[in-house]
Scaffold this active site. Structure first.
Site, PDB file in Angstrom:
ATOM      1  N   ARG A  12     -42.599  68.823   8.085  1.00  0.00           N
ATOM      2  CA  ARG A  12     -42.353  68.511   6.673  1.00  0.00           C
ATOM      3  C   ARG A  12     -43.215  67.323   6.268  1.00  0.00           C
ATOM      4  O   ARG A  12     -43.376  66.375   7.034  1.00  0.00           O
ATOM      5  CB  ARG A  12     -40.885  68.142   6.414  1.00  0.00           C
ATOM      6  CG  ARG A  12     -39.905  69.256   6.659  1.00  0.00           C
ATOM      7  CD  ARG A  12     -40.004  70.320   5.563  1.00  0.00           C
ATOM      8  NE  ARG A  12     -39.023  71.355   5.737  1.00  0.00           N
ATOM      9  CZ  ARG A  12     -39.250  72.524   6.333  1.00  0.00           C
ATOM     10  NH1 ARG A  12     -40.445  72.792   6.835  1.00  0.00           N
ATOM     11  NH2 ARG A  12     -38.303  73.429   6.447  1.00  0.00           N
ATOM     12  N   GLU A  13     -43.754  67.384   5.052  1.00  0.00           N
ATOM     13  CA  GLU A  13     -44.449  66.244   4.473  1.00  0.00           C
ATOM     14  C   GLU A  13     -43.450  65.519   3.587  1.00  0.00           C
ATOM     15  O   GLU A  13     -42.806  66.134   2.741  1.00  0.00           O
ATOM     16  CB  GLU A  13     -45.653  66.693   3.653  1.00  0.00           C
ATOM     17  CG  GLU A  13     -46.756  67.262   4.514  1.00  0.00           C
ATOM     18  CD  GLU A  13     -47.994  67.607   3.719  1.00  0.00           C
ATOM     19  OE1 GLU A  13     -48.183  67.044   2.624  1.00  0.00           O
ATOM     20  OE2 GLU A  13     -48.769  68.432   4.201  1.00  0.00           O
ATOM     21  N   ARG A  39     -48.787  59.267 -18.676  1.00  0.00           N
ATOM     22  CA  ARG A  39     -48.512  59.671 -17.292  1.00  0.00           C
ATOM     23  C   ARG A  39     -49.614  60.619 -16.834  1.00  0.00           C
ATOM     24  O   ARG A  39     -49.658  61.779 -17.219  1.00  0.00           O
ATOM     25  CB  ARG A  39     -47.137  60.342 -17.193  1.00  0.00           C
ATOM     26  CG  ARG A  39     -45.976  59.410 -17.491  1.00  0.00           C
ATOM     27  CD  ARG A  39     -45.915  58.298 -16.481  1.00  0.00           C
ATOM     28  NE  ARG A  39     -44.655  57.569 -16.562  1.00  0.00           N
ATOM     29  CZ  ARG A  39     -44.364  56.547 -15.796  1.00  0.00           C
ATOM     30  NH1 ARG A  39     -45.245  56.102 -14.907  1.00  0.00           N
ATOM     31  NH2 ARG A  39     -43.207  55.936 -15.907  1.00  0.00           N
ATOM     32  N   ALA A  51     -38.253  51.519 -16.633  1.00  0.00           N
ATOM     33  CA  ALA A  51     -37.988  51.685 -15.199  1.00  0.00           C
ATOM     34  C   ALA A  51     -39.137  51.109 -14.391  1.00  0.00           C
ATOM     35  O   ALA A  51     -40.242  50.938 -14.909  1.00  0.00           O
ATOM     36  CB  ALA A  51     -37.807  53.164 -14.864  1.00  0.00           C
ATOM     37  N   GLU A  68     -37.347  44.844 -15.066  1.00  0.00           N
ATOM     38  CA  GLU A  68     -38.092  45.915 -15.729  1.00  0.00           C
ATOM     39  C   GLU A  68     -37.790  45.976 -17.220  1.00  0.00           C
ATOM     40  O   GLU A  68     -38.696  46.189 -18.029  1.00  0.00           O
ATOM     41  CB  GLU A  68     -37.814  47.265 -15.055  1.00  0.00           C
ATOM     42  CG  GLU A  68     -38.408  47.373 -13.667  1.00  0.00           C
ATOM     43  CD  GLU A  68     -39.923  47.241 -13.634  1.00  0.00           C
ATOM     44  OE1 GLU A  68     -40.608  47.673 -14.597  1.00  0.00           O
ATOM     45  OE2 GLU A  68     -40.451  46.707 -12.640  1.00  0.00           O
ATOM     46  N   GLU A  72     -40.996  45.388 -19.683  1.00  0.00           N
ATOM     47  CA  GLU A  72     -41.489  46.500 -20.491  1.00  0.00           C
ATOM     48  C   GLU A  72     -41.096  46.423 -21.957  1.00  0.00           C
ATOM     49  O   GLU A  72     -41.789  46.984 -22.803  1.00  0.00           O
ATOM     50  CB  GLU A  72     -41.024  47.827 -19.893  1.00  0.00           C
ATOM     51  CG  GLU A  72     -41.658  48.113 -18.547  1.00  0.00           C
ATOM     52  CD  GLU A  72     -41.350  49.490 -18.001  1.00  0.00           C
ATOM     53  OE1 GLU A  72     -40.635  50.274 -18.673  1.00  0.00           O
ATOM     54  OE2 GLU A  72     -41.819  49.786 -16.892  1.00  0.00           O
ATOM     55  N   PRO A  90     -35.479  65.334  -3.664  1.00  0.00           N
ATOM     56  CA  PRO A  90     -35.134  65.256  -2.244  1.00  0.00           C
ATOM     57  C   PRO A  90     -35.801  66.307  -1.360  1.00  0.00           C
ATOM     58  O   PRO A  90     -35.723  66.210  -0.141  1.00  0.00           O
ATOM     59  CB  PRO A  90     -33.611  65.422  -2.243  1.00  0.00           C
ATOM     60  CG  PRO A  90     -33.287  66.123  -3.512  1.00  0.00           C
ATOM     61  CD  PRO A  90     -34.321  65.679  -4.505  1.00  0.00           C
ATOM     62  N   GLY A  91     -36.494  67.261  -1.945  1.00  0.00           N
ATOM     63  CA  GLY A  91     -37.209  68.248  -1.136  1.00  0.00           C
ATOM     64  C   GLY A  91     -38.435  67.681  -0.441  1.00  0.00           C
ATOM     65  O   GLY A  91     -38.864  68.206   0.582  1.00  0.00           O
ATOM     66  N   GLU A  95     -37.234  58.970  -2.825  1.00  0.00           N
ATOM     67  CA  GLU A  95     -37.053  58.067  -3.958  1.00  0.00           C
ATOM     68  C   GLU A  95     -35.620  58.130  -4.490  1.00  0.00           C
ATOM     69  O   GLU A  95     -35.069  59.205  -4.710  1.00  0.00           O
ATOM     70  CB  GLU A  95     -38.015  58.430  -5.093  1.00  0.00           C
ATOM     71  CG  GLU A  95     -37.845  57.536  -6.314  1.00  0.00           C
ATOM     72  CD  GLU A  95     -38.730  57.948  -7.481  1.00  0.00           C
ATOM     73  OE1 GLU A  95     -39.145  57.048  -8.226  1.00  0.00           O
ATOM     74  OE2 GLU A  95     -39.001  59.149  -7.627  1.00  0.00           O
ATOM     75  N   GLU A 114     -50.283  44.175 -15.134  1.00  0.00           N
ATOM     76  CA  GLU A 114     -51.676  44.204 -15.581  1.00  0.00           C
ATOM     77  C   GLU A 114     -52.182  45.613 -15.884  1.00  0.00           C
ATOM     78  O   GLU A 114     -52.929  45.822 -16.834  1.00  0.00           O
ATOM     79  CB  GLU A 114     -52.587  43.582 -14.521  1.00  0.00           C
ATOM     80  CG  GLU A 114     -52.547  42.080 -14.487  1.00  0.00           C
ATOM     81  CD  GLU A 114     -53.488  41.524 -13.439  1.00  0.00           C
ATOM     82  OE1 GLU A 114     -54.456  42.208 -13.051  1.00  0.00           O
ATOM     83  OE2 GLU A 114     -53.264  40.384 -13.006  1.00  0.00           O
ATOM     84  N   GLU A 116     -50.472  48.235 -16.760  1.00  0.00           N
ATOM     85  CA  GLU A 116     -49.461  48.994 -17.483  1.00  0.00           C
ATOM     86  C   GLU A 116     -49.625  48.806 -18.991  1.00  0.00           C
ATOM     87  O   GLU A 116     -49.731  47.693 -19.480  1.00  0.00           O
ATOM     88  CB  GLU A 116     -48.086  48.461 -17.027  1.00  0.00           C
ATOM     89  CG  GLU A 116     -46.889  49.225 -17.467  1.00  0.00           C
ATOM     90  CD  GLU A 116     -45.639  48.685 -16.795  1.00  0.00           C
ATOM     91  OE1 GLU A 116     -44.874  49.513 -16.313  1.00  0.00           O
ATOM     92  OE2 GLU A 116     -45.426  47.464 -16.752  1.00  0.00           O
TER      93      GLU A 116
END
Length: 155
Positions: A12-13, A39, A51, A68, A72, A90-91, A95, A114, A116
């Site tokens: 698994r990776e 994004r 976030a 945060e 932000e 979760p696959g 995180e 910087e 962002e």
């Protein structure tokens, strides 16, 4: 290599992530504070709840959320309530994002990282809920945070 419940081994990776916090910030008029940012992985601008990642492994999730929100949006909050912890994907990734509700907002100055660029906007919470339900908001932390905050504020 992981051992599966059957006892078989499988390759698994896994992407390792330090953890993060996110904030559903609601003002006195029941507007949600959102940040617009580009994004690159999806090639578009998004509206999201503020976030960010932990600065170090083991960082207090509430302190990360407070940092945060301030970085932000420039806001600080008098009241904080933990809503949940989201396991984003979760696959393939470990995180976890700690999601908080922040109220009693006071304005201040933004101080983003910087690299962002974020623009802050307000939206009525009811409108944000509608945007989750019609599929406009597709970011998981944002959608879950909005829905949980809306329910929490009704209690």
């Amino acid at each position: 290599t992981v051992k599966r419940p059957s006892g078989n081994l499988a390759l698994r990776e896994v992407a390792c992530h330090p953890g993060a916090s996110a904030v559903v910030a609601i003002d006195e008029d029941e507007n949600i504070i959102l940040v617009q940012q580009y994004r690159a992985p999806i090639g578009r601008l998004t509206l999201e709840i503020p976030a960010g990642k932990f600065d170090h492994v083991g960082e207090d999730p509430l302190l990360c959320a407070q940092r945060e929100l301030s970085e932000e949006t420039g806001y600080i909050a008098d009241s904080w309530r933990k809503l949940t912890v989201l396991e984003t994907t979760p696959g393939f990734c470990n995180e976890r994002i700690h999601i908080y509700l922040a109220t009693g907002l006071k304005t201040g100055e933004t101080h983003p990282d910087e690299d962002e660029f974020v623009a802050t906007t307000r939206m009525p919470l009811k409108e944000a809920v509608a945007k989750v339900m019609d599929g406009t908001f597709r970011d998981g932390k944002t959608a879950l945070g909005i829905m949980m905050a809306s329910a929490a504020l009704k209690d």
